[in-house]
Structures are given as C-alpha cells and as structure tokens.
Design an enzyme around this catalytic site. Structure first.
Site, PDB file in Angstrom:
ATOM      1  N   GLY A  37      -6.130   9.494  -0.247  1.00 62.04           N
ATOM      2  CA  GLY A  37      -5.717   8.665  -1.370  1.00 62.04           C
ATOM      3  C   GLY A  37      -6.758   7.610  -1.668  1.00 62.04           C
TER       4      GLY A  37
ATOM      5  N   VAL B 261      -6.452   0.452  -3.084  1.00 60.16           N
ATOM      6  CA  VAL B 261      -6.654   0.047  -1.696  1.00 60.16           C
ATOM      7  C   VAL B 261      -7.536   1.056  -0.960  1.00 60.16           C
ATOM      8  CG1 VAL B 261      -5.519  -0.475   0.493  1.00 60.16           C
ATOM      9  CG2 VAL B 261      -4.484  -1.208  -1.665  1.00 60.16           C
TER      10      VAL B 261
ATOM     11  N   LYS C  58      12.486  -4.367  -4.733  1.00 62.23           N
ATOM     12  CA  LYS C  58      11.539  -3.472  -5.395  1.00 62.23           C
ATOM     13  C   LYS C  58      12.090  -3.095  -6.759  1.00 62.23           C
ATOM     14  CE  LYS C  58       7.577  -1.470  -4.162  1.00 62.23           C
ATOM     15  NZ  LYS C  58       6.496  -2.111  -3.374  1.00 62.23           N
TER      16      LYS C  58
ATOM     17  N   GLY D 225      -6.863   5.259  -4.273  1.00 60.49           N
ATOM     18  CA  GLY D 225      -6.424   4.317  -5.290  1.00 60.49           C
ATOM     19  C   GLY D 225      -7.107   2.975  -5.068  1.00 60.49           C
TER      20      GLY D 225
END
Length: 358
Positions: free
Chosen positions: A184, A188, A80, A186
């Site tokens: 959330g 997705v 990452k 966003g």
C-alpha cells in the site's frame, strides 16, 4: 483492496445514519466512546458493495479509535465517519462539496461529542468544507492556520515502531540492509517507503494502483504483484492499505519475521494475532503503530505543546511498542492482547492518567 470484516460487538454510545440531503449519499457517524473525552476519528470516503458495508466499517473503525486513543494516552474517545459510495461512483466537485457539507451537519448533530478529521479518501480541503457546518473538525489546511494533514506524523510513528520491531526480530533497530515489504503506497506508505529507501532498506512494494510503480522505480524498490507481496521473504511486512489483508491464508503463507504497519484492522479476524504468534511472527498492534496522526491532531487542536514537542510525543510510539512487546513476553500473551489490556485499563479508570503515552 477491500475485504469483508466481522462486525465488532455493539458497545457504541451513539450511531447516526443519514442520507445526505444535498448529496443523496449514505453517511454514518459512529460514536463508540466518550469516556476519555470528545471522540476523535477521521472521515472515510470509500466505495462499498452495499451501504451496510459502509456502516460496518464505521462501527469497526470507531471501536478501534477508542483503543487507539486510549493506548496513545490521549484524553479523547473513539469515533469514525464514513461516506459510502456505490462501486464505480465518481463524485464531481459540486457533489463532493455537498457530501462534506452533509457530513458537517451529521457531525454537528453530535453536539461536540465527536470531532472529525481527514481519513482514507478525504483531504484537508474537504475538512475545510466540513468546517462550514461545524466547529468540531480538526486537521484543517495549514495555509488557513490549521494543523494540516496527519500523514507525516503517522509515518513517523510507524517508522519508530518499525525500528522497535526490528530490535526484537533482527537484533538492532537500524533499517539499512533489512528486507521490508510495504503493501500500500498511499500517503503514509509512500512517505515510509521514501524514508526507508534513503536509509538503505531493501524494499519490496506494491499497490492496487499500478501508477504507484513509478515510485518503486524512483526508489529502486522491487515491485510485487498485488496479492503476492506476502510471499516475498522479508524481515518486516508492512500492511499500509485497507484493512483485512491478513486472512488465515495470507498469514499461513506469509514469509516474514514480523508485521508492523499503519493499516487499520489489518487482521481479517482477531484470532489472526494468535495465528501469527503460532508461526513465530511478531505482530506490532496496528492501533498503537498508527497513532501518530491522531496524537498530532489532538494535541495540535488543544494547543498542548509546541510542534516539536508534539512530534517528540509521536516519536515516543516506538517506546510504547517496546513496552507492549515486554508486557506480552512477561505475561505469555500476544502483543495484541497486551495492547488491548493496557488500553482497557485506562478506559476502565475513566481518568486522565497516561498509561502508555510517555
């Protein structure tokens, strides 16, 4: 919403921490494991109270990517990258470009052991900038012949995981009439909300960005105040934002039969899995549920199948979730422990056997 999360055990192969020579920004590239192949994991552009919080995020997320890629049956290790911004920092286009050029240099220093891609805060266009400095980047814009961003495949994997979860807690996989809360909205979370609304789910949604309320109105979904969404009765609670949402207090107050969502590291502590089980709440492990994007990016980059075949592989995540639930029940452990065990077996073997993939 961000939360302070504990650091993982330090078992990483290599970690590069630099100050970008063009941007002046803190950049961390964490290579957790290359046992199964060149590591794959996105590049996150995010604000942190302190640079060390950005480093901690890279360490946690890279370790999670090792589990995710192993559990997905990919010949890919875990890594990452994080570009850390001080709170309140807004990048102008020139400095943003500089930041991703700097990231490209950091990725190139890994000599192919780590491949990067878009993640929270970054885009396919940013990855195109990265590609000016290294070939070790996937998910370039489709207009230029790349695979594009992975939110669609990620959303598909979450949807199939959600159906598998509903089978266990509601007796059928059909989402129509089921109460689902998405925390959330966003890339997705929004895609998932649109699909679930179209199929007749009873949706409650929220996001720290108040402008997302427009989507709730468009979909006919109820809007919850951020931080209170877990109090709404639901068949499935879907964490789809930044990690660490499921603290002890949230778990103790959570009014849901199950948790299944795309957020990385939604548990504020690993013990949260036991806490959920103790309350009779089924938990679908995040690193299995949200693997659709990385499956898509890895197989597209390696040309392992047609687009349709790759999306079929993504959809098979639902079957993986079912097998993990079965394994957990037969062993008397949490689904998290079952998923970690299966990923660990493949890593220990160090081979190319697809334990969970098909």
């Amino acid at each position: 919403m961000s939360h302070t999360l504990p650091l993982p055990d330090y078992t990483h192969e290599r970690v590069e921490v630099i100050t970008g020579r063009r941007s002046g920004l803190f950049i961390a590239v964490a290579l957790h494991s290359s046992v199964l192949g060149s590591a794959l994991g996105g590049a996150r552009l995010w604000s942190y109270p302190h640079w060390s919080d950005g480093l901690g995020d890279a360490l946690r997320l890279s370790a999670a990517m090792t589990r995710k890629n192993a559990a997905a049956g990919l010949d890919a290790g875990g890594g990452k990258a994080v570009i850390a911004l001080e709170p309140g920092t807004v990048l102008d286009p020139e400095r943003r470009r500089d930041a991703f050029l700097d990231l490209g240099d950091a990725v190139e220093s890994m000599h192919g052991l780590y491949r990067t891609a878009e993640d929270v805060g970054s885009t396919t266009d940013d990855m195109l900038v990265v590609s000016e400095r290294t070939d070790h980047v996937v998910g370039l814009p489709e207009a230029g012949g790349g695979s594009g961003e992975p939110a669609g495949p990620t959303s598909l994997g979450v949807y199939e995981s959600l159906r598998a979860t509903l089978e266990r807690v509601a007796g059928a996989s059909d989402v129509a009439g089921r109460r689902i809360t998405i925390s959330g909205l966003g890339q997705v979370g929004s895609r998932l909300a649109v699909r679930l609304a179209a199929e007749g789910a009873v949706l409650t949604v929220t996001d720290v960005n108040p402008s997302k309320r427009d989507l709730a109105l468009e979909l006919g979904a109820d809007w919850a105040l951020p931080g209170e969404e877990h109090l709404i009765p639901a068949d499935v609670f879907v964490p789809a934002g930044i990690g660490g949402l499921l603290t002890d207090d949230v778990i103790d107050a959570l009014d849901a039969k199950a948790v299944c969502g795309p957020a990385n590291n939604p548990l504020a502590a690993r013990e949260g899995a036991d806490r959920l089980a103790g309350r009779g709440i089924l938990y679908a492990p995040d690193f299995v549920v949200n693997a659709g994007g990385v499956i898509y990016l890895d197989l597209e980059a390696k040309k392992l199948g047609t687009r349709a075949e790759i999306m079929d592989r993504v959809a098979a995540i639902g079957g993986t979730v079912r097998r993990i639930f079965d394994e957990a029940a037969s062993r008397g452990v949490t689904p998290l422990a079952a998923a970690e065990g299966l990923a660990a077996e493949r890593l220990a073997a160090g081979g190319r056997q697809h334990v969970l993939a098909h």
